[in-house]
Structure formats: structure tokens, C-alpha cells
Design an enzyme around this catalytic site. Structure first.
Site, short mmCIF file in Angstrom:
data_model
loop_
_atom_site.label_atom_id
_atom_site.label_comp_id
_atom_site.label_asym_id
_atom_site.label_seq_id
_atom_site.Cartn_x
_atom_site.Cartn_y
_atom_site.Cartn_z
N ASP A 13 70.07 68.28 132.26
CA ASP A 13 70.36 66.98 132.79
C ASP A 13 70.42 66.98 134.23
OD1 ASP A 13 71.09 66.25 130.39
OD2 ASP A 13 73.19 65.90 130.66
N ASP A 14 70.27 65.95 135.03
CA ASP A 14 70.38 65.77 136.42
C ASP A 14 69.30 65.99 137.33
OD1 ASP A 14 72.84 64.99 135.39
OD2 ASP A 14 74.01 66.29 136.65
N HIS A 64 68.54 59.44 132.19
CA HIS A 64 70.07 59.75 132.60
C HIS A 64 70.48 58.61 133.60
CE1 HIS A 64 73.45 62.39 132.16
NE2 HIS A 64 73.35 62.95 133.24
N HIS A 68 72.67 58.16 138.26
CA HIS A 68 73.71 59.03 137.70
C HIS A 68 74.93 58.03 137.73
CE1 HIS A 68 76.04 62.57 136.31
NE2 HIS A 68 74.98 62.77 136.02
N HIS A 156 72.12 71.91 132.76
CA HIS A 156 71.71 71.35 133.96
C HIS A 156 70.77 72.05 134.69
CE1 HIS A 156 75.77 69.34 132.58
NE2 HIS A 156 75.28 68.38 133.02
ZN LIG Z 1 74.79 64.19 134.33
#
Ligand SMILES: [Zn+2]
Length: 186
Positions: A13-14, A64, A68, A156
Site C-alpha cells: 500500500d501507499d 487506495h 489517502h 507498504h
Molecule cells: Zn495506506
């Protein structure tokens, strides 16, 4: 998911961002395993070449949100705008994979997403890799303890996670392989 099937799903993620994502892509390529990246739209806009690389290397991608955002801090329409914008920049219409930031959203948001054809992807194995206390051995122990057939492992490719995720990733993959797991793509 078929509980008989010995498959796990690695997710990141991210990202994408230039400090961590390429290192993770190198490890995945060397280990010949696919993963799924849940990306922040603003990062995709900033680093389109990293996004292209993720696709080219055969990983799957999901949104996502664009910035965020937490669903609990926005109205339904503002949240859906974030989701749609985050998805539009991915230009992948066939699978509308979505992972809510912080793993949380309101019930109305969830129902609206499902109605609009999004597949919401959470996880069952949380590595805590954004936390500096979670060094590689600790992450590996979490994976060893909680991984089951069909597990979705949450990592992540953010800058914050780099010091934890990068050293943990290869031992994690190698342990999963030694346990007979195949690696699936969402
Ligand atoms: Zn996240």
C-alpha cells in the site's frame, strides 16, 4: 477463496514512490513472485514511470484513494470522488480493486462501493511494517504465525516502511515458498 488452495497474496500500500517501490520490485522480480499494489493516486500522478514499471512487471494494481483519505472524515460524495479519481488514474477498468486507507470506511461508503462494482480488498495478515519497532524478524514471525491458505498479507512500499519492509521481504517470500505456498495476484 478455496481453503484447499495453498496460495497467498502479497500486497503493498501507499506507493508508488522512488525510494522504496523500485527496491521492492527488484526483490519480487528476483524471487519471481507477483504482488498487488494499492496505490495513492497522487503518487501515481507524480511517478507515472514507477506505475508503468509495476504494470510491466506483471503485478496487479488497485486504488487506495487519490489522497489517502479516511472515509470517516469525508462526506459520502467527497469520499466517492476520491475513490473515482484514484481509480481513474490507474486506467484499469476490468478489475476495480479498492483498499480503503486505514482499512476502514463507513457502512454507507462500503455499500456504495459494492453497488458501483468495486471489489474491496482488506487483509488478514498485518505486518505493521510502517512501525519502526517491527524489524524484519518480528515481521517474519507475524507472517509465520498468521498465514493460512488464501491469506492476504499487508505490507507498504512507503518511505516510512522501507527500513522494515525491505529486509523482511525476501526472508518472508522464501519462508512462504518453503512452506509450499504459491503467490497469487488479486
Ligand atoms: Zn495506506
Amino acid at each position: 477463496m478455496n481453503p484447499e488452495e495453498r496460495v497467498v497474496y502479497l500486497t503493498f500500500d501507499d506507493g508508488p514512490q522512488p525510494d522504496t517501490t523500485p527496491v521492492i520490485l527488484d526483490i519480487l522480480r528476483e524471487e519471481a513472485v507477483p504482488a498487488s499494489f494499492f496505490m495513492v493516486g497522487a503518487n501515481v500522478a507524480r511517478y507515472p514511470e514507477l506505475y508503468e514499471q509495476i504494470l510491466k512487471e506483471g503485478h496487479s494494481v488497485g486504488s487506495h484513494t487519490y489522497n489517502h483519505v479516511s472515509g470517516f472524515k469525508l462526506s459520502l460524495s467527497a469520499y466517492m470522488d476520491e475513490v473515482k479519481r484514484g481509480h481513474a488514474i490507474l486506467q484499469t477498468q476490468e478489475h476495480k480493486l479498492f483498499r480503503p486507507p486505514y482499512g476502514r470506511m463507513t457502512l454507507r461508503e462500503k455499500n456504495t462501493l459494492l453497488k458501483q462494482g468495486y471489489t474491496i480488498v482488506l487483509w488478514d495478515v498485518l505486518t505493521h511494517d510502517w512501525d519502526k519497532e517491527y524489524y524484519a524478524d518480528k515481521i517474519l514471525n507475524i507472517v509465520k504465525r498468521y498465514t493460512r491458505n488464501g491469506s492476504i498479507i499487508n505490507c507498504h512500499d512507503s518511505l516510512k516502511a522501507k527500513a522494515q519492509t525491505v529486509p523482511a521481504l525476501r526472508p518472508m517470500i522464501q519462508w512462504l515458498k518453503s512452506e509450499g505456498y504459491a503467490f497469487g495476484k488479486l
